[in-house]
Design a protein around this motif. Structure first.
Motif, PDB file in Angstrom:
ATOM      1  N   GLY A 255       0.911  -1.354   0.010  1.00 19.53           N
ATOM      2  CA  GLY A 255       0.026   0.018   0.095  1.00 19.53           C
ATOM      3  C   GLY A 255       0.878   1.275   0.053  1.00 19.53           C
ATOM      4  N   GLY A 256       2.123   1.004  -0.490  1.00 26.48           N
ATOM      5  CA  GLY A 256       2.856   2.491  -0.187  1.00 26.48           C
ATOM      6  C   GLY A 256       2.805   3.248  -1.639  1.00 26.48           C
ATOM      7  N   GLU A 257       3.618   4.196  -1.640  1.00 24.51           N
ATOM      8  CA  GLU A 257       3.588   4.952  -2.900  1.00 24.51           C
ATOM      9  C   GLU A 257       3.886   4.379  -4.133  1.00 24.51           C
ATOM     10  OE1 GLU A 257       5.712   9.174  -4.218  1.00 24.51           O
ATOM     11  OE2 GLU A 257       6.549   8.009  -2.821  1.00 24.51           O
ATOM     12  N   GLN A 258       3.046   4.559  -5.121  1.00 23.76           N
ATOM     13  CA  GLN A 258       2.851   4.238  -6.534  1.00 23.76           C
ATOM     14  C   GLN A 258       3.352   5.187  -7.385  1.00 23.76           C
ATOM     15  OE1 GLN A 258       2.204   0.814  -7.047  1.00 23.76           O
ATOM     16  NE2 GLN A 258       1.935   0.536  -4.873  1.00 23.76           N
ATOM     17  N   ARG A 259       4.233   4.608  -8.462  1.00 27.50           N
ATOM     18  CA  ARG A 259       4.693   5.698  -9.416  1.00 27.50           C
ATOM     19  C   ARG A 259       3.520   6.187 -10.049  1.00 27.50           C
ATOM     20  NH1 ARG A 259       9.675   5.803 -12.564  1.00 27.50           N
ATOM     21  NH2 ARG A 259       9.975   3.545 -11.782  1.00 27.50           N
ATOM     22  N   SER A 260       3.538   7.525 -10.511  1.00 24.20           N
ATOM     23  CA  SER A 260       2.413   8.163 -11.289  1.00 24.20           C
ATOM     24  C   SER A 260       2.529   8.136 -12.788  1.00 24.20           C
ATOM     25  CB  SER A 260       2.261   9.588 -10.752  1.00 24.20           C
ATOM     26  OG  SER A 260       1.320  10.314 -11.516  1.00 24.20           O
ATOM     27  N   VAL A 261       1.746   7.325 -13.368  1.00 23.44           N
ATOM     28  CA  VAL A 261       1.701   7.138 -15.006  1.00 23.44           C
ATOM     29  C   VAL A 261       1.570   8.704 -15.380  1.00 23.44           C
ATOM     30  CG1 VAL A 261       0.693   6.278 -16.684  1.00 23.44           C
ATOM     31  CG2 VAL A 261       0.749   4.827 -14.501  1.00 23.44           C
ATOM     32  N   ALA A 262       0.827   9.631 -15.040  1.00 24.13           N
ATOM     33  CA  ALA A 262       0.372  10.760 -15.403  1.00 24.13           C
ATOM     34  C   ALA A 262       1.936  11.630 -15.306  1.00 24.13           C
ATOM     35  CB  ALA A 262      -0.421  11.552 -14.721  1.00 24.13           C
ATOM     36  N   ALA A 263       2.468  11.439 -14.229  1.00 26.46           N
ATOM     37  CA  ALA A 263       3.930  12.344 -13.881  1.00 26.46           C
ATOM     38  C   ALA A 263       4.908  11.896 -15.043  1.00 26.46           C
ATOM     39  CB  ALA A 263       4.536  11.971 -12.517  1.00 26.46           C
ATOM     40  N   VAL A 264       4.894  10.473 -15.235  1.00 30.39           N
ATOM     41  CA  VAL A 264       5.965   9.849 -16.358  1.00 30.39           C
ATOM     42  C   VAL A 264       5.647  10.305 -17.539  1.00 30.39           C
ATOM     43  CG1 VAL A 264       6.760   7.908 -17.092  1.00 30.39           C
ATOM     44  CG2 VAL A 264       6.080   7.772 -14.914  1.00 30.39           C
TER      45      VAL A 264
ATOM     46  N   CYS B 273       4.016  13.235 -18.339  1.00 35.55           N
ATOM     47  CA  CYS B 273       4.111  14.592 -18.569  1.00 35.55           C
ATOM     48  C   CYS B 273       5.736  14.932 -18.535  1.00 35.55           C
ATOM     49  CB  CYS B 273       3.712  15.313 -17.103  1.00 35.55           C
ATOM     50  SG  CYS B 273       1.793  15.574 -17.043  1.00 35.55           S
ATOM     51  N   TRP B 274       6.482  14.436 -17.767  1.00 33.96           N
ATOM     52  CA  TRP B 274       8.018  14.774 -18.106  1.00 33.96           C
ATOM     53  C   TRP B 274       8.637  13.897 -19.393  1.00 33.96           C
ATOM     54  CZ3 TRP B 274      10.357  18.180 -15.506  1.00 33.96           C
ATOM     55  CH2 TRP B 274      10.238  18.492 -14.400  1.00 33.96           C
ATOM     56  N   ALA B 275       7.901  12.957 -19.386  1.00 32.66           N
ATOM     57  CA  ALA B 275       8.656  12.367 -21.128  1.00 32.66           C
ATOM     58  C   ALA B 275       8.227  13.149 -21.870  1.00 32.66           C
ATOM     59  CB  ALA B 275       7.795  10.793 -21.203  1.00 32.66           C
ATOM     60  N   LEU B 276       7.000  13.774 -22.141  1.00 31.05           N
ATOM     61  CA  LEU B 276       6.670  14.845 -22.965  1.00 31.05           C
ATOM     62  C   LEU B 276       7.489  15.864 -23.102  1.00 31.05           C
ATOM     63  CD1 LEU B 276       2.668  14.730 -23.109  1.00 31.05           C
ATOM     64  CD2 LEU B 276       4.433  13.868 -25.060  1.00 31.05           C
TER      65      LEU B 276
ATOM     66  N   HIS C 267      15.025   7.775 -25.948  1.00 24.57           N
ATOM     67  CA  HIS C 267      15.521   6.729 -24.830  1.00 24.57           C
ATOM     68  C   HIS C 267      16.085   7.596 -23.556  1.00 24.57           C
ATOM     69  CE1 HIS C 267      17.927   2.787 -24.199  1.00 24.57           C
ATOM     70  NE2 HIS C 267      17.403   3.293 -23.191  1.00 24.57           N
ATOM     71  N   THR C 268      16.897   8.643 -23.804  1.00 26.74           N
ATOM     72  CA  THR C 268      17.393   9.217 -22.559  1.00 26.74           C
ATOM     73  C   THR C 268      16.344  10.091 -21.989  1.00 26.74           C
ATOM     74  OG1 THR C 268      18.376  10.781 -23.988  1.00 26.74           O
ATOM     75  CG2 THR C 268      19.797   9.190 -23.547  1.00 26.74           C
ATOM     76  N   GLY C 269      15.440  10.580 -22.565  1.00 27.56           N
ATOM     77  CA  GLY C 269      14.508  11.426 -22.038  1.00 27.56           C
ATOM     78  C   GLY C 269      13.416  10.775 -21.391  1.00 27.56           C
ATOM     79  N   VAL C 270      13.241   9.379 -22.019  1.00 27.84           N
ATOM     80  CA  VAL C 270      12.400   8.426 -20.944  1.00 27.84           C
ATOM     81  C   VAL C 270      12.849   8.176 -19.587  1.00 27.84           C
ATOM     82  CG1 VAL C 270      10.887   6.183 -21.238  1.00 27.84           C
ATOM     83  CG2 VAL C 270      10.864   8.083 -22.948  1.00 27.84           C
ATOM     84  N   GLY C 271      14.181   7.654 -20.028  1.00 32.05           N
ATOM     85  CA  GLY C 271      14.992   7.162 -18.798  1.00 32.05           C
ATOM     86  C   GLY C 271      15.120   8.282 -17.722  1.00 32.05           C
ATOM     87  N   LEU C 272      15.315   9.476 -18.027  1.00 34.93           N
ATOM     88  CA  LEU C 272      15.345  10.552 -16.909  1.00 34.93           C
ATOM     89  C   LEU C 272      14.016  10.777 -16.647  1.00 34.93           C
ATOM     90  CD1 LEU C 272      17.078  12.747 -15.880  1.00 34.93           C
ATOM     91  CD2 LEU C 272      16.748  14.305 -17.539  1.00 34.93           C
ATOM     92  N   ALA C 273      12.933  10.765 -17.278  1.00 40.55           N
ATOM     93  CA  ALA C 273      11.633  11.003 -16.680  1.00 40.55           C
ATOM     94  C   ALA C 273      11.389   9.741 -15.607  1.00 40.55           C
ATOM     95  CB  ALA C 273      10.685  10.785 -17.842  1.00 40.55           C
ATOM     96  N   ARG C 274      11.581   8.668 -15.975  1.00 41.93           N
ATOM     97  CA  ARG C 274      11.497   7.547 -15.102  1.00 41.93           C
ATOM     98  C   ARG C 274      12.152   7.472 -13.705  1.00 41.93           C
ATOM     99  NH1 ARG C 274       9.229   2.835 -16.116  1.00 41.93           N
ATOM    100  NH2 ARG C 274      10.772   1.641 -14.684  1.00 41.93           N
TER     101      ARG C 274
ATOM    102  N   LEU D 295      12.809  10.864 -12.178  1.00 39.80           N
ATOM    103  CA  LEU D 295      12.277  11.851 -11.658  1.00 39.80           C
ATOM    104  C   LEU D 295      10.982  11.591 -11.153  1.00 39.80           C
ATOM    105  CD1 LEU D 295      13.424  14.715 -13.874  1.00 39.80           C
ATOM    106  CD2 LEU D 295      14.423  14.132 -11.927  1.00 39.80           C
ATOM    107  N   THR D 296      10.330  10.441 -11.375  1.00 40.73           N
ATOM    108  CA  THR D 296       9.035  10.118 -10.954  1.00 40.73           C
ATOM    109  C   THR D 296       9.011   8.810 -10.062  1.00 40.73           C
ATOM    110  OG1 THR D 296       8.686   8.987 -13.242  1.00 40.73           O
ATOM    111  CG2 THR D 296       7.836  11.115 -12.707  1.00 40.73           C
ATOM    112  N   ASP D 297      10.503   8.371  -9.952  1.00 44.92           N
ATOM    113  CA  ASP D 297      10.607   6.914  -9.177  1.00 44.92           C
ATOM    114  C   ASP D 297      10.072   7.050  -7.704  1.00 44.92           C
ATOM    115  OD1 ASP D 297      11.480   4.205  -8.257  1.00 44.92           O
ATOM    116  OD2 ASP D 297      12.778   4.260 -10.052  1.00 44.92           O
ATOM    117  N   THR D 298       9.466   6.014  -7.352  1.00 44.17           N
ATOM    118  CA  THR D 298       9.122   5.977  -5.724  1.00 44.17           C
ATOM    119  C   THR D 298      10.147   5.640  -4.751  1.00 44.17           C
ATOM    120  OG1 THR D 298       8.549   3.698  -5.911  1.00 44.17           O
ATOM    121  CG2 THR D 298       6.729   5.105  -6.337  1.00 44.17           C
ATOM    122  N   SER D 299      11.525   5.483  -5.437  1.00 49.16           N
ATOM    123  CA  SER D 299      12.735   5.339  -4.611  1.00 49.16           C
ATOM    124  C   SER D 299      13.596   6.228  -5.001  1.00 49.16           C
ATOM    125  CB  SER D 299      13.139   3.971  -4.380  1.00 49.16           C
ATOM    126  OG  SER D 299      13.743   3.687  -5.925  1.00 49.16           O
TER     127      SER D 299
END
Length: 517
Positions: free
Chosen positions: A36-45, A47-50, A81-88, A90-94
């Motif tokens: 039940g901990g924090e989950q990665r926000s798909v919307a945030a991923v 937005c940052w990927a865009l 590739h690098t943009g998606v990697g950086l977005a992930r 910046l939105t990671d739960t750890s």
């Protein structure tokens, strides 16, 4: 997917609570992840990927006459590739410091900057290559990124497994006596070395341009003196701040800390300031102090700070060399496309192109890897010792200025071709992911090697990836080895054995009951 709570019994937790302890803190210190901990926000991923994949590249390309070609097409894949990697990240739960440093460098230096260069056919250096070479450099970049992603994914699949080497190493805790000895040694070295060098104290506030022109900075003995003072002074201050504090019984230690800390702070202002030291190193010092603070060990705080660092690197980094020169001109703001395609700070991709041509003409050079491994051997004892790869490429291209980069991509390609690139980056991705995971498990323990060493490598990693390796491996080894001597093996916890590791436990059990499949 996070694992459910796993422990030997809730009765044990309640018993521990009755003694005045906090069971939730016990769970955190034991590395347990509660359902039940924090989950990665798909919307945030998204937005940052865009933002990284669409908005910033469009901002670079909108005002220029783009030259389309096969190399530019591959480079667009690299940007995605690098943009998606950086977005992930910046939105990671750890908190993933190692991954953040890698994807930040890859996105800016090998993603956006080459995009601007290929689109405008404008480069910061004079050596020019054809479309085939540019295509080869872009493919080489993407090959390394794919290998890194694969290595990280493989390591993530074993998140619950304990490392027999890394975990005990990063679990080591600071020991007061070695820390105090290093503090005294750093101050003693400052008293001896600072007045004895050419220029004395004033040399530490002299621009790097003046030092290069005088020939002082290129002197090996001078470099050893500078790093031999800067790194111990830095670790002395950081370790002294993070020494474990007890509520009672350490009055002497608190007194010594109050006496030494101002002196070490002043020493670091002298030897680790951004005037005479590289921006990457000065930034590493500041960011280690920031991310070793417990308030930045939480994912929300990390995400906010990482976004701020990304913005600084994207928009302010080229202007941060203000103190590098004696004659300082007024700052002139330019667009991202011009910034990436003309500033010498972004020579990495062009150096990769030079390296591809160099290998095509001269073949692979495995001996350059031997030079990195045996970098401490002086040239007087090894006349045929290889040069730093950046210098080798600069001489091949005919540059007068030879203090240039050689990214790890082209370094590993020079050692043995594409297979060597895959091996190096796969190992780098796997090791980085394991270290990030171990630091996350040790988040509740503020005096461990993980809290101090991981941020140090994560941000010095930008220099490590930029290269040349022979130019930075000695400071890197010093940076990594010194903290080891300030720590001792972590003793067994005095807490009751209530919690099992996520790798070995199953459902929550009541003592005396068997586990059901």
């Amino acid at each position: 997917m996070k694992r459910p709570l796993k422990c030997e019994g809730w009765a044990g937790l309640l018993s521990y609570k009755s003694t005045g302890g906090d069971p939730f803190r016990l769970l955190a210190r034991s590395g347990v992840q509660v359902r039940g901990g924090e989950q990665r926000s798909v919307a945030a991923v998204c937005c940052w990927a865009l933002f990284f994949v669409v908005f910033l590249p469009a901002l670079i390309l909108q005002s220029i006459d783009t030259r389309f070609g096969v190399a530019l097409a591959v480079q667009c894949v690299v940007v995605v590739h690098t943009g998606v990697g950086l977005a992930r990240v910046l939105t990671d739960t750890s908190v993933r410091l190692i991954a953040f440093g890698f994807w930040l460098f890859s996105y800016v230096w090998l993603g956006l900057a080459p995009l601007a260069m290929l689109a405008t056919d404008t480069y910061p250096l004079g050596y020019r290559t054809g479309e085939t070479t540019a295509f080869g450099a872009a493919v080489l970049t993407e090959l390394g990124l794919l290998a890194y992603t694969a290595g990280a994914a493989l390591a993530a699949g074993r998140n619950g497994a304990r490392s027999a080497v890394l975990e005990p190493l990063l679990s080591r805790t600071l020991a007061p006596l070695p820390v105090l000895l290093l503090c005294c040694l750093s101050l003693l070295l400052a008293v001896v070395l600072i007045p004895g060098q050419e220029g004395g104290l004033r040399a530490y506030f002299t621009s790097r341009q003046a030092l290069w022109q005088s020939g002082t900075q290129s002197d090996t003995a001078h470099a050893l003196r500078v790093w031999g003072l800067a790194v111990p002074a830095f670790w002395s201050m950081v370790a002294l701040v993070h020494l474990p504090r007890r509520a009672t019984g350490d009055r002497l230690l608190r007194t010594i800390r109050r006496l030494l800390l101002p002196a070490l702070l002043a020493l670091n202002v002298i030897v680790n300031n951004p005037i005479s030291r590289p921006r990457f190193w000065a930034g590493t010092v500041l960011l280690v102090l920031l991310f070793s603070w417990h308030r930045f060990n939480t994912p929300p705080a990390f995400r906010r700070t990482a976004v701020a660092i990304t913005a600084v690197v994207l928009f302010a980094f080229p202007y941060s060399d203000y103190f590098r020169y004696d004659e300082r001109e007024a700052l002139q703001l330019v667009g991202l496309a011009e910034q990436f395609s003309t500033a010498m700070d972004y020579d990495a991709f062009q150096q990769m192109q030079t390296g591809v041509d160099y290998v095509q003409e001269n073949g692979f050079t495995p001996s350059s890897l031997l030079g990195v491994i045996l970098v401490m051997i002086p040239r007087t004892m090894w006349p045929g010792k290889p040069q730093a790869t950046g210098i080798e490429f600069a001489q091949y291209a005919g540059y007068d200025f030879q203090n240039l980069s050689a990214p790890l991509w082209i370094e590993s390609y020079l050692w043995g071709g594409p297979l060597c690139v895959v091996a190096v980056f796969c190992l780098l991705g796997a090791a980085g992911r394991r270290v990030d995971d171990i630091r996350a498990r040790l988040r509740g323990r503020q005096s461990t090697l993980a809290v101090l060493l991981v941020p140090a490598f994560a941000f010095y990693q930008l220099i490590f990836l930029r290269g040349s390796l022979m130019a930075i491996v000695a400071p890197l080894l010093l940076l990594l080895i010194v903290p080891f001597f300030l720590t001792r093996t972590a003793g067994r916890s005095r807490l009751p054995s209530l919690v099992r590791s996520p790798a070995t436990a199953g459902h929550a059990l009541i003592p005396g009951h068997r586990r059901h499949p």
